[in-house]
Scaffold this motif. Structure first.
Motif, short mmCIF file in Angstrom:
data_model
loop_
_atom_site.label_atom_id
_atom_site.label_comp_id
_atom_site.label_asym_id
_atom_site.label_seq_id
_atom_site.Cartn_x
_atom_site.Cartn_y
_atom_site.Cartn_z
N ARG A 36 0.81 -1.21 0.00
CA ARG A 36 0.00 0.00 0.00
C ARG A 36 0.85 1.27 0.00
N ASP A 37 2.00 1.23 0.63
CA ASP A 37 2.89 2.40 0.63
C ASP A 37 3.38 2.67 -0.79
N ALA A 38 3.68 1.61 -1.53
CA ALA A 38 4.11 1.77 -2.92
C ALA A 38 2.97 2.34 -3.75
N PHE A 39 1.75 1.91 -3.47
CA PHE A 39 0.59 2.42 -4.19
C PHE A 39 0.43 3.92 -3.94
N THR A 40 0.61 4.34 -2.68
CA THR A 40 0.51 5.76 -2.34
C THR A 40 1.57 6.57 -3.09
N GLU A 41 2.78 6.05 -3.15
CA GLU A 41 3.87 6.73 -3.84
C GLU A 41 3.61 6.78 -5.35
N LEU A 42 3.12 5.68 -5.90
CA LEU A 42 2.78 5.64 -7.33
C LEU A 42 1.74 6.70 -7.64
N TYR A 43 0.73 6.79 -6.79
CA TYR A 43 -0.31 7.80 -6.99
C TYR A 43 0.28 9.21 -6.93
N ARG A 44 1.15 9.45 -5.96
CA ARG A 44 1.73 10.78 -5.78
C ARG A 44 2.53 11.20 -7.01
N LEU A 45 3.25 10.26 -7.59
CA LEU A 45 4.13 10.58 -8.71
C LEU A 45 3.41 10.67 -10.05
N THR A 46 2.26 10.08 -10.18
CA THR A 46 1.62 9.97 -11.49
C THR A 46 0.22 10.54 -11.60
#
Length: 205
Positions: free
Chosen positions: A38-48
């Motif tokens: 889920r942390d990776a998902f949050t970061e992916l969302y933030r970047l894209t």
């Protein structure tokens, strides 16, 4: 003066390196998301998300619709991340593809909410389809159709919209939503029954 020279054009390799670094970073995040991080998902969302929202807004020309499309894209990305293949497209290209498809689907739905295309082209789907077709032909008042569409669950509406508005097969709908084909068939069947009952003033079986 000897040795003095005008500065040359900026070297583009710095930008290329940054793009490659971002692509590698996004690829790693998508892989991690595919594993349920889920942390990776949050970061992916933030970047894209700014790119996803931007494309959705350009296509729909409606901020609320673009926001909904963006949410749907990331829900789909969460469910499909484990199938992502970096040999096919970059992470950003993959997200843009999902966004384009979702935006097109949403535009079709919104433009055809009270249109006979609700049932057109699916004549092989059985008695459930025939009942809905008859009901829609008899009662094409827009408010009735919109009211009855609102009685469906969001999953039923999305699935039926893809099948009818998008003209997709069961298999194509399943691939689009990341859902097993039997589940897609059940959603369409149950959604059609509910829609037919609403349009005809009857009761659910």
């Amino acid at each position: 003066m000897a040795g003095d020279s005008a500065p040359g054009p900026a070297c583009p390799t710095g930008g290329i390196a940054r793009d490659e670094q971002l692509t590698r970073r996004l690829s790693g995040l998508v892989v991690a998301v595919g594993g349920g991080d889920r942390d990776a998902f949050t970061e992916l969302y933030r970047l894209t998300s700014h790119r996803v929202f931007g494309l959705a807004l350009r296509m729909s020309r409606n901020r609320a619709t673009a926001e909904e499309v963006t949410q749907e894209v990331y829900l789909q990305a969460w469910s499909l991340a484990d199938r992502y293949d970096e040999r096919v497209s970059s992470p950003m290209g993959w997200l843009m593809m999902l966004t384009h498809r979702r935006a097109v689907d949403r535009i079709r739905v919104e433009n055809s909410a009270a249109n006979r295309e609700l049932v057109y082209g699916q004549l092989h789907m059985g008695r459930d389809h025939d009942v809905v077709l008859e009901a829609v032909e008899q009662r094409m008042d827009e408010s009735d159709v919109l009211r009855c569409l609102a009685t469906l669950t969001p999953l039923q509406r999305d699935t039926i919209a893809l099948a009818y508005y998008g003209g997709r097969t069961y298999t194509e709908v399943a691939e689009q939503l990341g859902t097993p084909v039997p589940t897609v068939k059940t959603r369409i069947r149950d959604g059609l029954k509910r829609l037919a009952a609403c349009l005809t003033g009857g009761e659910l079986p």
